[in-house]
Design an enzyme around this catalytic site. Structure first.
Site, PDB file in Angstrom:
ATOM      1  CG  ASP A   1      -2.279  -0.514   1.091  1.00 51.85           C
ATOM      2  OD1 ASP A   1      -2.278  -0.964  -0.004  1.00 51.85           O
ATOM      3  OD2 ASP A   1      -2.908  -0.728   2.011  1.00 51.85           O
TER       4      ASP A   1
ATOM      5  CG  ASP B   1      -4.315   0.333   5.498  1.00 49.95           C
ATOM      6  OD1 ASP B   1      -5.143   0.126   4.709  1.00 49.95           O
ATOM      7  OD2 ASP B   1      -3.842   1.592   5.588  1.00 49.95           O
TER       8      ASP B   1
ATOM      9  CG  ASP C   1      -6.289  -3.764   1.594  1.00 52.81           C
ATOM     10  OD1 ASP C   1      -6.637  -3.553   0.531  1.00 52.81           O
ATOM     11  OD2 ASP C   1      -5.691  -2.899   2.335  1.00 52.81           O
TER      12      ASP C   1
END
Length: 1131
Positions: free
Chosen positions: A480, A801, A805
């Site tokens: 990310d 997070d 996801d």
């Protein structure tokens, strides 16, 4: 409603397991303290939807009423008075589900005793003990052949029992050490478990302040704030909610999200996930009384019965055992298999179904697959060798005694002959004991447990042991951007207001007062009320951002404009918000509706600029008046304002509003009609600076052969700018940066289906995927894992997070969740939690993973050398001299040092930066490389030459009596003691050699950094001296003088010098050596065979824990494996 019914039954039956505390009187007292009893609350929580509402109305009037009965307040929550909280725990229980009892040390000892080889040794030792007490009448035994040989005088006959006793003793030693290791592993595991449980915190209101408390401290009556991404830790009733949607599949198995609202369905259940929205709930049931707690209680009771069943049917069904259960068995049955609330999943049944329908499951960790296979091969070889040894000894003895000397079998001689046979049998078993590397599983466990403990210090909280080792093989990391590569401290640095582009924070006087007023309201009201900015913890530090970081950035912008958001929020508290469209990954925006004093409505909206600007039809101009905003104006704005901001790596957020009439009242459920035709107030550029340590960490990854890809929801320009700052893309490289739309266009065919070939064209060059949805992330990860373009299967790590996801984290080989910013859902799906949300911690995880792999390789190199030498010595010695030069007890001692202690010593080497200088090993790389093979054979040759020299001409060299062909029960000879001593000393020095496996010259490098290693080597040496000098009859040793000791030491140190000689031989010239321990070859096997083989290896692994593998493998299996191996080699 069927689920409810079963839930109800479950709950009722569960009551019996937890007897009421302190009998009935206590119960009524507690009920007297609060206006409602535990029973009433439990029966309330079993209802759903309308009937629950009805029940609340009947019993309590409304939720407020229930709140008052529980002596709580919907606005201020509970007081923080400890006695009140304790009272609540007494009355309604704690929010804690008691773990299953740990195995006691004695149980572990009993398990270690189940090892087949040990059992055989025990039986042999007992027989040998029994026979040693049998004294045949003296004169008759003369005719029993050289059996009772002349060397025996009275004292010796007495000492016959010692060997049996010594074997029993050493067996006890081995068992205790194994049990102790298991026990400490279990203890560590539980420590880890409780740490994970403490990690999970939840926001509750106490005394009117929102505070974060550990989940275990929540009590009935607490006001909990629930928000997107939470895993609910207790049951409760919704008091106020905005657009709340819950995923209840964990309890009901229904995958559709359930909409919750105060007036339709206010029941919230523990163990369920918040997928959208936010709200407040009144906690009504905690711990064993909550819905997931009840299920746990039932599971706990059910498991005992399961185990009984398993004991009856010895063969547990290998096929049905899901991965989760296996983890439970291996790592000690821990209450909640490493996750706060997991086994309550209805998913386990589905998992089993899947397993049966032969979908390859998440494979066993690479290392375990290779090790199991290797151990099986070694075990078979050992079994064959020991059988041949016994047969040769027996035949030799029988032919020698009855054919050559022509004796007849006399009845009174039977015990003596049997004693010989027992001795041969013991020798055979000893060969087997030494051959079977039971230290292997131990080494893996120790190494993993040690790494996991140390990784805690490096901010990696490992939830699944094998993730740690898989990480060493990682070839790709999909990360990310926000919070992982960047600091996740958002600050507004540029803005576009009233047709002006401000490159820094404008002075409030530069902005039209009306516009400023609207901005203040739009930001204060349309940011979740859980986001706030608090004064810094340390004097002079940065203000603390609590809640959503982007919103905190906007709130900070207000403070920079010398305005405050708090008064606005006090004026319009959360309860007064008319309608909230919360942020989710599909909308990429958030909107809030408030009712104006005149009854009309105003909608405030904020979101990703390119998405929200499309919904704007006007914009506030220079004079603070709205003017038309056409698509042409929008394109110009994108070019002039948004792209320049994005190219500097800023995240652009558009803030807009719209007035709606009160009559007729708009249809709030028709979101498309409501959030459109907006008036744009401003566009702000929010900077999220790159973490200072990230570029260096990414360089290390690239040097280590790991590709880092950035997958982000931000727009493509921002993403590209940040990727360049981090060093993910370098100018002049051949790489791809695309957004989600383009990615989907390229990977789908005309029918809209995803094609692997199309993904294969993209992923090798892809470095940045922007504006990606969670599904794109999952598709990418799956595409890379399933790809067959490169000869090595890619091992992918993913960081995430958000709640969305989850699928990608589960699919990846290793999923990293953020410990600070991560939602509970992401943490559930992950394998490792980064407690500091920092990318550089991932690099540490790679280092530890590679270190585990290397530790195991070091241990293997050491152990296989010992195995080869000991087996050959015992075998040839037995065949040529009818007696193994190394006695059973000595073999057990060697086995103990090389298996247990060496695995401790070599598995606890700390990692070095040098580990990051090589490429990953890959999944089908052999466990034993050519260099290791060269070392094993090289040292093996050296040791065999020395030992055979000593065995056959030792007595001449040292000028002592020969120990060969000694009769039964003869005293220990110096000759054989020297052989034993030399053998052990060579192993000790070879252990130092084994510290390096890539052919390095300096084997002492960093040796003092590992105190465990030093103390084990010195400790073993000390014990060896004691055994030789004072071991006497039990260890078949006679004391040596100084000169003999020095010779033994000299030969031992020779190992180190010989190691240098071996290192000089270039590996490339030794093509003839075969590598061993390949990963399970999957390319050339059909699906069917594959599943069978998987199952076989799983099973093998379970058996291996008890050494039974050798006895249970069918022959046909061996053939199929050999065919596979031949095919592999043929390719």
């Amino acid at each position: 409603m069927s689920t409810t019914a079963t839930m109800g039954e479950m709950a009722n039956s569960a009551v019996e397991f937890y007897p009421k505390r302190g009998g009935g009187d206590a119960e009524t007292n507690h009920a007297g303290d609060f206006g409602v009893t535990l029973e009433e609350l439990r029966s309330l929580m079993e209802m759903r939807g309308p009937e629950a509402l009805q029940k609340i109305q009947e019993s309590f009037g409304d939720v407020e009423g229930l709140c008052q009965r529980l002596k709580s307040s919907t606005s201020d929550g509970l007081s923080d008075n400890p006695t009140d909280l304790e009272k609540r725990r007494q009355a309604f229980g704690q929010n804690f589900i008691p773990p299953k009892k740990a195995k006691t040390f004695l149980q572990l000892v009993w398990e270690a005793l189940q090892d087949v080889t040990l059992i055989i040794l025990e039986i042999a030792a007992i027989i040998s003990l029994g026979l040693s007490f049998y004294q045949p009448p003296g004169h008759e035994s003369e005719g029993c052949g050289n059996g009772s040989g002349g060397a025996e005088d009275e004292g010796e006959a007495e000492a016959g029992w010692i060997e049996g006793a010594a074997i029993l003793l050493s067996v006890i030693c081995v068992v205790l050490v194994t049990a102790f290791n298991d026990w400490s592993k279990e203890k560590q595991f539980r420590g880890l478990q409780s740490r994970i449980e403490l990690e999970q915190r939840f926001a509750v209101v106490r005394n009117g302040n929102v505070i974060q408390i550990p989940v275990a401290e929540m009590v009935v009556g607490d006001m909990a704030q629930v928000k997107y991404g939470d895993l609910l830790p207790a049951d409760g009733v919704l008091v106020q909610g905005n657009d709340l949607k819950i995923d209840e599949s964990a309890l009901t198995g229904e995958s559709d999200h359930v909409r919750k609202s105060v007036d339709k369905d206010p029941m919230l259940l523990s163990g369920t996930h918040v997928m959208e929205g936010s709200g407040r709930m009144l906690v009504t049931a905690v711990g064993v009384n909550s819905q997931s707690g009840i299920i746990f209680t039932l599971l706990g009771a059910g498991e005992g019965e399961e185990e009984k069943k398993e004991k009856k049917g010895k063969q547990p069904e290998a096929a049905v055992e899901t991965n989760q259960n296996k983890a439970k068995k291996q790592d000690g049955a821990v209450a909640m298999e490493m996750q706060p609330l997991k086994s309550a999943e209805g998913g386990e049944v589905e998992e089993r179904e899947k397993k049966k329908s032969n979908v390859p499951k998440k494979e066993k960790s690479v290392l375990q697959g290779k090790l199991t296979k290797l151990a099986v091969q070694i075990g078979k070889a050992g079994l064959v060798m020991s059988a041949i040894t016994v047969i040769i000894l027996v035949l030799y003895f029988v032919i020698e005694t009855f054919v050559v000397e022509g004796r007849t079998w006399l009845p009174q001689c039977t015990p003596i002959y049997v004693q010989y046979f027992v001795k041969f049998f013991i020798i055979g078993v000893t060969v087997l004991v030494v051959a079977v590397p039971e230290g292997l599983p131990l080494a893996v466990t120790i190494s993993l447990a040690y790494s996991v403990k140390k990784m805690m210090k490096d901010n990696n909280l490992v939830r699944h042991l094998d993730a740690c080792e898989t990480m060493g093989n990682a070839t790709a990391i999909c990360s990310d951007k926000t919070g992982t590569l960047t600091t996740n401290r958002m600050t507004v640095v540029q803005s576009y207001i009233n047709d002006q582009h401000f490159r820094e924070i404008p002075d409030p006087s530069q902005i039209n007062p009306n516009t400023l007023e609207i901005i203040v309201n739009a930001i204060s009201i349309n940011c979740a009320y859980t986001s706030k900015i608090l004064p810094p913890d340390v004097e002079g530090g940065l203000p603390k951002q609590v809640g959503n970081k982007t919103e905190c950035g906007l709130l900070g912008f207000l403070l920079d404009l010398k305005r405050d958001y708090a008064p606005v929020r006090e004026q319009i508290p959360e309860e007064k918000l008319y309608k909230v469209y919360t942020f989710n990954s599909v909308r990429k925006s958030m909107s809030t509706v408030v009712q104006m004093p005149d009854g009309s409505f105003r909608l405030y909206s904020k979101g990703a600029s390119e998405i929200l600007l499309k919904k704007c039809s006007s914009i506030l101009g220079a004079n603070g008046e709205a003017r038309n905003f056409k698509p042409r104006d929008r394109d110009e704005m994108v070019k002039k304002v948004i792209e320049p901001m994005a190219c500097e790596g800023l995240r652009t957020i558009c803030i807009a509003y719209r007035n709606l009439p009160c009559d007729p009242e708009p249809d709030w459920d028709n979101e498309a009609e409501i959030v459109t035709d907006l008036i744009c107030i401003s566009v702000v550029g929010i900077e999220d600076p790159v973490r200072p340590e990230v570029p260096d960490a990414i360089r290390k990854c690239q040097r280590a052969g790991i590709t880092v890809r950035m997958v982000t929801g931000d727009n493509i320009n921002t993403a590209r700018a940040i990727a360049a700052k981090c060093g993910i893309i370098q100018p002049g490289d051949d790489f791809l940066c695309i957004d989600g739309k383009e990615f989907n266009r390229r990977i789908r065919n005309e029918k809209g289906e995803i094609e692997q070939e199309r993904i294969d064209k993209i992923w090798p060059k892809l470095r940045v995927l922007a504006r990606s949805s969670p599904t794109d992330k999952h598709t990418l990860v799956k595409g890379i894992i399933d790809s067959t373009v490169l000869e090595q299967r890619q091992v992918v790590a993913v960081t995430g997070d958000g709640t969305n996801d989850g699928p990608a984290l589960k699919k990846a080989d290793v999923g990293f969740a953020m410990g600070i910013a991560g939602t509970d859902v992401a943490k559930e799906a992950s394998d490792i939690i980064l407690t500091d949300d920092n990318f550089s911690s991932i690099v540490k995880a790679v280092m530890w993973g590679r270190n585990v792999y290397d530790s195991i390789s070091k241990f293997l190199q050491f152990q296989l050398t010992v195995n080869v030498v000991a087996v050959i010595v015992a075998f040839t010695g037995a065949c040529i001299t009818q007696d193994s030069p190394l006695k059973a007890v000595q073999m057990l001692w060697v086995n103990l040092i090389m298996d247990t202690f060496a695995s401790l010593a070599l598995a606890t080497e700390p990692p070095t930066e040098a580990l990051l200088l090589r490429k990953p090993y890959g999944r089908n790389n052999p466990l034993i490389s050519l260099t290791m093979m060269k070392n094993i054979l090289g040292h093996g040759v050296y040791q065999l030459i020395i030992i055979f020299t000593l065995l056959f001409v030792g007595e001449k060299i040292f000028n002592i009596d020969s120990g060969r062909n000694a009769p039964l029960h003869s005293p220990p000879s110096e000759h054989y003691t020297i052989i034993f001593n030399t053998f052990v000393l060579m192993q000790l020095f070879n252990e130092i050699n084994a510290r390096k496996i890539h052919g390095e010259r300096n084997v002492f490098d960093g040796i003092f950094g590992n105190p465990i290693f030093c103390s084990i080597v010195l400790g073993t040496f000390g014990v060896q001296i004691v055994i030789v000098q004072f071991g006497g009859k039990p260890f078949s040793c006679s004391p040596l003088n100084l000169e003999q000791w020095l010779w033994c030491l000299f030969v031992g140190v020779g190992e180190l010098l010989w190691g240098q000689v071996i290192a000089t031989v270039p590996t490339s010239h030794l093509k003839c050596l075969k590598e061993a321990g390949h990963g399970p070859g999957t390319d050339e096997m059909s699906e069917d065979e594959l599943a069978e083989d998987e199952e076989e290896i799983d099973h093998a692994e379970r058996e291996l824990r008890r050494g039974q593998i050798l006895w249970f493998r069918g022959l046909n299996r061996i053939q199929t494996q050999q065919m596979d191996l031949e095919q592999q080699e043929g390719e």
